[in-house]
Design a protein around this motif. Structure first.
Motif, PDB file in Angstrom:
ATOM      1  N   LYS A 210      28.134  51.877 -53.018  1.00  0.00           N
ATOM      2  CA  LYS A 210      27.783  51.086 -54.207  1.00  0.00           C
ATOM      3  C   LYS A 210      26.659  51.792 -54.972  1.00  0.00           C
ATOM      4  N   SER A 211      26.597  51.532 -56.317  1.00  0.00           N
ATOM      5  CA  SER A 211      25.633  52.289 -57.131  1.00  0.00           C
ATOM      6  C   SER A 211      25.251  51.526 -58.386  1.00  0.00           C
ATOM      7  N   PHE A 212      24.157  51.982 -58.984  1.00  0.00           N
ATOM      8  CA  PHE A 212      23.729  51.585 -60.327  1.00  0.00           C
ATOM      9  C   PHE A 212      23.840  52.810 -61.230  1.00  0.00           C
ATOM     10  N   THR A 213      24.326  52.578 -62.445  1.00  0.00           N
ATOM     11  CA  THR A 213      24.400  53.676 -63.423  1.00  0.00           C
ATOM     12  C   THR A 213      23.712  53.234 -64.714  1.00  0.00           C
ATOM     13  N   LEU A 214      22.894  54.114 -65.251  1.00  0.00           N
ATOM     14  CA  LEU A 214      22.148  53.856 -66.476  1.00  0.00           C
ATOM     15  C   LEU A 214      22.249  55.067 -67.390  1.00  0.00           C
ATOM     16  N   GLY A 215      21.894  54.866 -68.659  1.00  0.00           N
ATOM     17  CA  GLY A 215      21.827  55.965 -69.624  1.00  0.00           C
ATOM     18  C   GLY A 215      20.582  55.829 -70.489  1.00  0.00           C
ATOM     19  N   VAL A 216      20.027  56.963 -70.924  1.00  0.00           N
ATOM     20  CA  VAL A 216      18.898  56.968 -71.855  1.00  0.00           C
ATOM     21  C   VAL A 216      19.258  57.917 -72.985  1.00  0.00           C
ATOM     22  N   ALA A 217      19.208  57.419 -74.213  1.00  0.00           N
ATOM     23  CA  ALA A 217      19.632  58.224 -75.362  1.00  0.00           C
ATOM     24  C   ALA A 217      18.646  59.356 -75.631  1.00  0.00           C
ATOM     25  N   GLY A 218      19.193  60.508 -76.022  1.00  0.00           N
ATOM     26  CA  GLY A 218      18.370  61.652 -76.401  1.00  0.00           C
ATOM     27  C   GLY A 218      18.006  61.609 -77.870  1.00  0.00           C
ATOM     28  N   SER A 219      16.934  62.312 -78.231  1.00  0.00           N
ATOM     29  CA  SER A 219      16.492  62.350 -79.627  1.00  0.00           C
ATOM     30  C   SER A 219      16.120  63.770 -80.073  1.00  0.00           C
TER      31      SER A 219
END
Length: 301
Positions: A210-219
């Protein structure tokens, strides 16, 4: 050297004195001969006149030679006297130092050097460090651009920075709530709860895989992301990648019993439209019902 020059000068002076005495004697004899001739006047030639004329011619030649010799000697004496009085001054010229060999290449060009590896100041970047957890910390202070916290009012609840940039992306999924965190999380600029003095709530998932997945936008600018996660009697792995590609960054936590929490400090740079991708996954568990991986908060600055 100076002593030798002095001896030579003294010798030349003595020679000049002797030559001067000789010239003076010759001059006296010539004057006496002239006076005798003037006193006696013209003489009557004897009977053997031819022989007398030859003797007179010879005497004249001798006088001319004597005069020439006297003139020559006088000039030589004057030259020697001048030389003895005015010795040539020693040379004061200094020898120019010879330049040492130079390592400079011809035409004032430096020797060839291997060029340094080019570094693009705006290129993609990704690294991570593990930082200790204090007893309490402020999401407001750490998340100057954006932050998010999960749990507190149910498994599906979360809080975020009011007026944040929205850079944090969460696709959601099945989760359970916990209150076992090791650090009091605080904020003063949240929504829907504006202020929190300290919470240890979070969410978790049961079981290996099992896992958590996240994203952070680049600039295009350098960003610092702090990820607050944990394990419940599990071994886990953190996978970090940029959506534009490149080598991933991986960190693993060995299997161990008990609850453990971590603060990962991630630095990344990605172009606008690209993202930092985060995956926190349980690899193995000890076997209890609630063993798995936990997620509490993430901040962006």
């Amino acid at each position: 050297m100076t002593s030798g020059i002095g001896h030579l000068t003294n010798g030349i002076g003595d020679l000049a004195g002797r030559i001067g005495d000789l010239a003076g004697g010759i001059g006296v004899r010539l004057r006496d001969a002239a006076r005798t001739r003037l006193t006696l006047g013209p003489t009557r030639p004897p009977a053997d006149a031819p022989a007398t004329r030859v003797a007179v011619a010879r005497a004249r030649r001798r006088r001319r030679r004597a005069v020439l010799a006297a003139v020559t000697v006088t000039g030589l004496v004057a030259a020697l006297a001048y030389a003895s009085r005015s010795p040539a001054p020693p040379s004061n010229r200094e020898t120019s130092p010879v330049a040492a060999p130079s390592d400079q290449a011809p035409d004032d060009q430096a020797p060839d050097q291997a060029p340094a590896d080019p570094v693009s100041p705006g290129g993609p970047l990704l690294d991570v460090d593990l930082a200790p957890l204090p007893g309490a910390l402020s999401l407001t202070a750490l998340g100057t651009r954006d932050w998010r916290h999960w749990g507190g009012t149910g498994a599906d609840s979360f809080h975020r920075k009011a007026g944040g940039t929205g850079e944090i992306q969460d696709p959601g999924g099945e989760r359970l709530e916990h209150n076992a965190g090791a650090c009091d999380l605080q904020w003063t600029d949240g929504t829907p709860t504006a202020r929190q003095e300290g919470t240890r709530a979070g969410v978790f998932q049961r079981g290996a895989g099992k896992s958590f997945t996240l994203g952070v936008a680049g600039s295009g600018d350098l960003r610092t992301v702090r990820l607050f996660v944990g394990t419940f009697s599990a071994g886990a792995r953190l996978d970090l990648t940029l959506s534009s590609g490149g080598d991933p960054v991986v960190r693993e936590v060995a299997l161990a019993a008990g609850d453990r929490f971590y603060q990962y400090v991630i630095r990344f740079r990605a172009a606008p439209g690209e993202r930092l991708l985060i995956k926190w996954q349980a690899l193995t568990v000890t076997g209890a019902q609630n063993d798995g991986v936990a997620l509490q908060a993430v901040t962006v600055s």
